[in-house]
Design a protein around this motif. Structure first.
Motif, PDB file in Angstrom:
ATOM      1  N   ALA A  90       0.896  -1.216   0.068  1.00 27.43           N
ATOM      2  CA  ALA A  90       0.021   0.055   0.089  1.00 27.43           C
ATOM      3  C   ALA A  90       0.630   1.153  -0.124  1.00 27.43           C
ATOM      4  N   HIS A  91       2.051   1.266   0.700  1.00 24.42           N
ATOM      5  CA  HIS A  91       2.755   2.373   0.676  1.00 24.42           C
ATOM      6  C   HIS A  91       3.528   2.720  -0.454  1.00 24.42           C
ATOM      7  N   ALA A  92       4.061   1.499  -1.142  1.00 23.05           N
ATOM      8  CA  ALA A  92       4.757   1.726  -2.397  1.00 23.05           C
ATOM      9  C   ALA A  92       3.682   2.455  -3.419  1.00 23.05           C
ATOM     10  N   ILE A  93       2.371   1.944  -3.440  1.00 18.63           N
ATOM     11  CA  ILE A  93       1.547   2.833  -4.321  1.00 18.63           C
ATOM     12  C   ILE A  93       1.346   4.040  -3.959  1.00 18.63           C
ATOM     13  N   GLU A  94       1.282   4.349  -2.633  1.00 13.94           N
ATOM     14  CA  GLU A  94       1.040   5.811  -2.231  1.00 13.94           C
ATOM     15  C   GLU A  94       2.322   6.720  -2.572  1.00 13.94           C
ATOM     16  N   VAL A  95       3.732   6.221  -2.464  1.00 10.45           N
ATOM     17  CA  VAL A  95       4.753   6.676  -2.897  1.00 10.45           C
ATOM     18  C   VAL A  95       4.659   7.179  -4.350  1.00 10.45           C
ATOM     19  N   PHE A  96       4.400   6.103  -5.289  1.00 12.47           N
ATOM     20  CA  PHE A  96       4.147   6.564  -6.610  1.00 12.47           C
ATOM     21  C   PHE A  96       3.187   7.773  -7.090  1.00 12.47           C
ATOM     22  N   ASN A  97       2.175   7.479  -6.340  1.00 11.58           N
ATOM     23  CA  ASN A  97       1.191   8.591  -6.579  1.00 11.58           C
ATOM     24  C   ASN A  97       1.575  10.026  -6.177  1.00 11.58           C
ATOM     25  N   LYS A  98       2.467   9.814  -4.798  1.00 12.16           N
ATOM     26  CA  LYS A  98       2.825  11.050  -4.394  1.00 12.16           C
ATOM     27  C   LYS A  98       4.030  11.933  -5.417  1.00 12.16           C
ATOM     28  N   LEU A  99       4.817  11.053  -5.666  1.00 15.20           N
ATOM     29  CA  LEU A  99       5.807  11.432  -6.815  1.00 15.20           C
ATOM     30  C   LEU A  99       5.421  11.659  -8.099  1.00 15.20           C
ATOM     31  N   GLY A 100       4.247  10.881  -8.577  1.00 13.60           N
ATOM     32  CA  GLY A 100       3.825  11.160  -9.781  1.00 13.60           C
ATOM     33  C   GLY A 100       4.776  11.126 -11.188  1.00 13.60           C
ATOM     34  N   ASN A 101       5.712   9.960 -10.610  1.00 15.52           N
ATOM     35  CA  ASN A 101       6.883   9.676 -11.702  1.00 15.52           C
ATOM     36  C   ASN A 101       6.582   8.533 -12.492  1.00 15.52           C
ATOM     37  N   VAL A 102       5.405   7.868 -12.643  1.00 18.53           N
ATOM     38  CA  VAL A 102       5.120   7.035 -13.324  1.00 18.53           C
ATOM     39  C   VAL A 102       4.009   7.107 -14.136  1.00 18.53           C
ATOM     40  N   ASP A 103       3.866   6.449 -15.442  1.00 20.48           N
ATOM     41  CA  ASP A 103       2.492   6.439 -15.999  1.00 20.48           C
ATOM     42  C   ASP A 103       1.500   5.629 -15.773  1.00 20.48           C
ATOM     43  N   VAL A 104       1.916   4.309 -15.229  1.00 21.70           N
ATOM     44  CA  VAL A 104       1.057   3.063 -15.075  1.00 21.70           C
ATOM     45  C   VAL A 104       2.130   2.368 -14.144  1.00 21.70           C
ATOM     46  N   ILE A 105       1.326   1.445 -13.119  1.00 19.41           N
ATOM     47  CA  ILE A 105       1.982   0.520 -12.029  1.00 19.41           C
ATOM     48  C   ILE A 105       1.610  -0.723 -12.287  1.00 19.41           C
ATOM     49  N   ILE A 106       2.611  -1.731 -12.198  1.00 21.06           N
ATOM     50  CA  ILE A 106       2.011  -3.181 -12.009  1.00 21.06           C
ATOM     51  C   ILE A 106       2.516  -3.571 -10.714  1.00 21.06           C
ATOM     52  N   VAL A 107       1.401  -4.320  -9.965  1.00 11.03           N
ATOM     53  CA  VAL A 107       1.326  -4.757  -8.691  1.00 11.03           C
ATOM     54  C   VAL A 107       1.671  -6.354  -8.760  1.00 11.03           C
ATOM     55  N   GLY A 108       2.289  -6.968  -8.362  1.00 11.61           N
ATOM     56  CA  GLY A 108       2.127  -8.538  -8.645  1.00 11.61           C
ATOM     57  C   GLY A 108       3.064  -9.237  -7.781  1.00 11.61           C
ATOM     58  N   ARG A 109       2.969 -10.594  -7.940  1.00 10.49           N
ATOM     59  CA  ARG A 109       3.876 -11.289  -7.334  1.00 10.49           C
ATOM     60  C   ARG A 109       3.592 -12.956  -7.786  1.00 10.49           C
ATOM     61  N   GLY A 110       4.476 -13.829  -7.922  1.00  3.56           N
ATOM     62  CA  GLY A 110       4.378 -14.985  -8.409  1.00  3.56           C
ATOM     63  C   GLY A 110       3.450 -15.930  -7.489  1.00  3.56           C
ATOM     64  N   GLY A 111       3.157 -17.237  -8.229  1.00  7.95           N
ATOM     65  CA  GLY A 111       1.878 -18.265  -7.806  1.00  7.95           C
ATOM     66  C   GLY A 111       2.525 -18.588  -6.231  1.00  7.95           C
ATOM     67  N   GLY A 112       1.463 -18.969  -5.522  1.00  8.36           N
ATOM     68  CA  GLY A 112       1.732 -19.545  -3.948  1.00  8.36           C
ATOM     69  C   GLY A 112       0.598 -20.113  -3.564  1.00  8.36           C
ATOM     70  N   SER A 113       0.544 -20.452  -2.469  1.00  3.13           N
ATOM     71  CA  SER A 113      -0.581 -20.869  -1.715  1.00  3.13           C
ATOM     72  C   SER A 113      -1.509 -19.611  -1.340  1.00  3.13           C
ATOM     73  N   ILE A 114      -2.852 -20.004  -0.828  1.00  2.00           N
ATOM     74  CA  ILE A 114      -3.786 -18.870  -0.768  1.00  2.00           C
ATOM     75  C   ILE A 114      -3.224 -18.125   0.120  1.00  2.00           C
ATOM     76  N   GLU A 115      -2.450 -18.550   1.364  1.00  4.01           N
ATOM     77  CA  GLU A 115      -2.020 -17.780   2.275  1.00  4.01           C
ATOM     78  C   GLU A 115      -0.758 -17.036   1.978  1.00  4.01           C
ATOM     79  N   ASP A 116      -0.098 -17.501   1.039  1.00  2.00           N
ATOM     80  CA  ASP A 116       1.069 -16.607   0.586  1.00  2.00           C
ATOM     81  C   ASP A 116       0.546 -15.437  -0.377  1.00  2.00           C
ATOM     82  N   LEU A 117      -0.702 -15.807  -1.103  1.00  2.00           N
ATOM     83  CA  LEU A 117      -1.231 -14.512  -1.919  1.00  2.00           C
ATOM     84  C   LEU A 117      -2.198 -13.383  -0.874  1.00  2.00           C
ATOM     85  N   TRP A 118      -2.064 -13.928   0.425  1.00  2.00           N
ATOM     86  CA  TRP A 118      -2.975 -13.188   1.288  1.00  2.00           C
ATOM     87  C   TRP A 118      -2.908 -11.873   1.313  1.00  2.00           C
TER      88      TRP A 118
END
Lengths: 86, 415
Positions: free
Chosen positions: B182-210
């Motif tokens: 959440a903080h990373a997304i807020e920082v990008f929005n505060k800096l306004g230095n990117v045009d688009v954001i990819i948020v992600g992670r690889g596969g894992g158990s449901i707990e891993d993705l939680w």
């Protein structure tokens, strides 16, 4: 910088807008409904727009990717080096 | 001692239940038995464990959204409220959410949070932002290590070597992860230095993705003014991040494909447009030039004298016709005049006198045309050809025309 304010200037126009304008101009010219003067004016604008588009697509100059790090509340940029899996 | 009616005491007990926050909203783990789906769509069943049972009801409005078919013997977790059904004097669980126990509390929490955020409109299509066609800089929120970042870099650079990538490294699992994401997304929005954001992670158990189901992450994504593409886990995994993101990618590579355009294709397209433009204007000019040339080649402009000569000839011919016509008119008029003059001459009284007739007038100058108006001794004036004679009447004979006239009449009688 990406999100600087837009000016009504060809250099500042974003790729999408430039491309849209270019498409409109090409369509207008194809329809052939404009006077010669208008056509030539549009043509000049179209050529400029295509230049702007192509400039923005120019990938010759490789960009240095960055990593954002926070140190004591300050955000700093460093070149991004991809690490291998641990 | 107070004596209550059955209704009164039942109502009192019901109120006891409803005052208690513990039973107003709770999760119960147990095994389903006696499951019945009434034709109305409402479901009635009992939850039990080795020592106890509790009646449960799930109304149609909730039951119709169940992603599985509950059956007797199935271990479940039911969420809802316990209260009293007054008619039967029975307390029962009014089930709002029902999930198989194997999947666990996480899944139930997921369902509950999803419903809540959905009701707030966070997943609405109207909130989805359009991705930029050609981003200068792409923000990435993921782990600094691992295949996700590598895949995104590889695909992005293959499609557009000129694009800049900017990583905000975060933990993608564990208790720290949601806050960091959440903080990373807020920082990008505060800096306004990117045009688009990819948020992600690889596969894992449901707990891993939680972490990607965490309310803080979902709200940070919803609040972002920069468009966000999610790429969490594998194709089959859906997290709340996927629902709230402006676009969901099945894999990190696909996220990079969505975000970064194939620059060679775009160059081809723009070049085609430019060539169309050039061709069009070339054709347009050629067309106009031909028209000008055609006009310049016309006989009028090429041989202007010819044009004048023809006009001169026409003028000459007109002049000639005018001349002729005028002469003709004069001739006709002259002829008419001669005839008229002749007629006039014939009608002249002088001419009549010349033929031997004469005019008689009395002394007052009155014309005398009847013998009866004359009398002997009257002074008259006779106008003859060449002059006038004054006479006096000797005798008047009415109906007699003189000797000559007599002869002519007698001859006439013969015929």
């Amino acid at each position: 910088m990406a999100r600087t304010k837009k000016k009504d200037n060809l250099e500042e126009i974003c790729f999408e807008q430039a491309l849209e304008k270019l498409e409109v101009i090409v369509k207008q010219l194809e329809r052939g409904e404009l006077s010669l003067d208008e056509s030539l004016g549009n043509f000049a604008e179209g050529v400029n727009l295509s230049k702007v588009c192509l400039n923005k697509l120019d990938y010759a100059q490789k960009q240095i990717d960055k990593i954002l790090l926070e140190e004591q509340g300050k955000i700093i940029e460093k070149p991004l080096v991809v690490q291998e899996d641990e | 001692m107070n004596i209550f009616s059955v209704s009164e005491i039942t109502k009192y007990i019901k109120e006891l239940f409803e005052c208690d926050s513990q039973v107003a909203n709770l999760l119960v783990r147990g095994e389903i038995s006696n499951f019945k789906r009434h034709f109305s769509g409402h479901c009635y069943f009992t939850l039990k464990d080795s020592n106890a049972t509790i009646k449960a009801v799930m109304f149609k409005s909730r039951a119709q959204d169940l992603k599985f078919e509950p059956k007797g013997g199935m271990k479940v977790i039911a969420g809802g409220q316990i209260t009293v059904f007054e008619r039967d004097g029975q307390y029962q669980l009014y089930v709002q959410q029902l999930v198989p126990d194997g999947i666990g509390e996480l899944s139930l929490a997921f369902t509950q949070l999803k419903e809540k955020l959905e009701a707030e409109g966070l997943f609405a299509d109207e909130c989805k932002k359009k991705l930029p066609m050609l981003p200068d800089t792409v923000g990435i929120v993921t782990s600094a290590t691992g295949a996700v970042l590598r895949d995104i870099i590889t695909v992005s650079k293959r499609r557009h070597p000129g694009v800049t990538l900017m990583l905000y490294p975060v933990l993608v699992q564990g208790s720290e992860a949601p806050m960091q994401i959440a903080h990373a997304i807020e920082v990008f929005n505060k800096l306004g230095n990117v045009d688009v954001i990819i948020v992600g992670r690889g596969g894992g158990s449901i707990e891993d993705l939680w972490s990607f189901n965490d309310e803080r992450v979902v709200r940070a994504i919803a609040a972002s003014v920069i468009p966000i593409v999610s790429a969490v886990g594998h194709q089959t995994d859906y997290t709340l991040t996927d629902f709230v993101a402006d676009r969901r990618a099945a894999t990190p590579s696909q996220a990079a494909e969505f975000v970064v355009p194939d620059v060679r294709e775009l160059i081809k397209y723009v070049t085609t447009l430019k060539n169309t433009l050039l061709n069009n204007v070339h054709n347009l000019l050629e067309n106009k030039r031909l028209r000008v040339e055609q006009s310049a080649m016309s006989r009028v402009l090429q041989y202007p004298h010819e044009f004048l000569r023809a006009r001169q000839q026409m003028l000459d011919s007109c002049m000639e016709r005018l001349d002729k016509a005028t002469k003709q008119i004069v001739m006709v008029k002259q002829h008419q005049f001669e005839i008229t003059a002749e007629k006039l001459a014939m009608l002249s009284p002088l001419a009549v006198l010349a033929r031997g007739y004469s005019i008689v007038r009395d002394a007052k100058g009155q014309l005398v045309n009847d013998v009866s108006t004359t009398h002997p001794g009257q002074q008259l004036e006779i106008i003859l050809n060449q002059g006038v004679i004054d006479v006096e009447v000797i005798n008047v004979q009415e109906g007699y025309y003189g000797k000559n006239q007599e002869k002519r009449q007698s001859r006439g009688d013969l015929f």
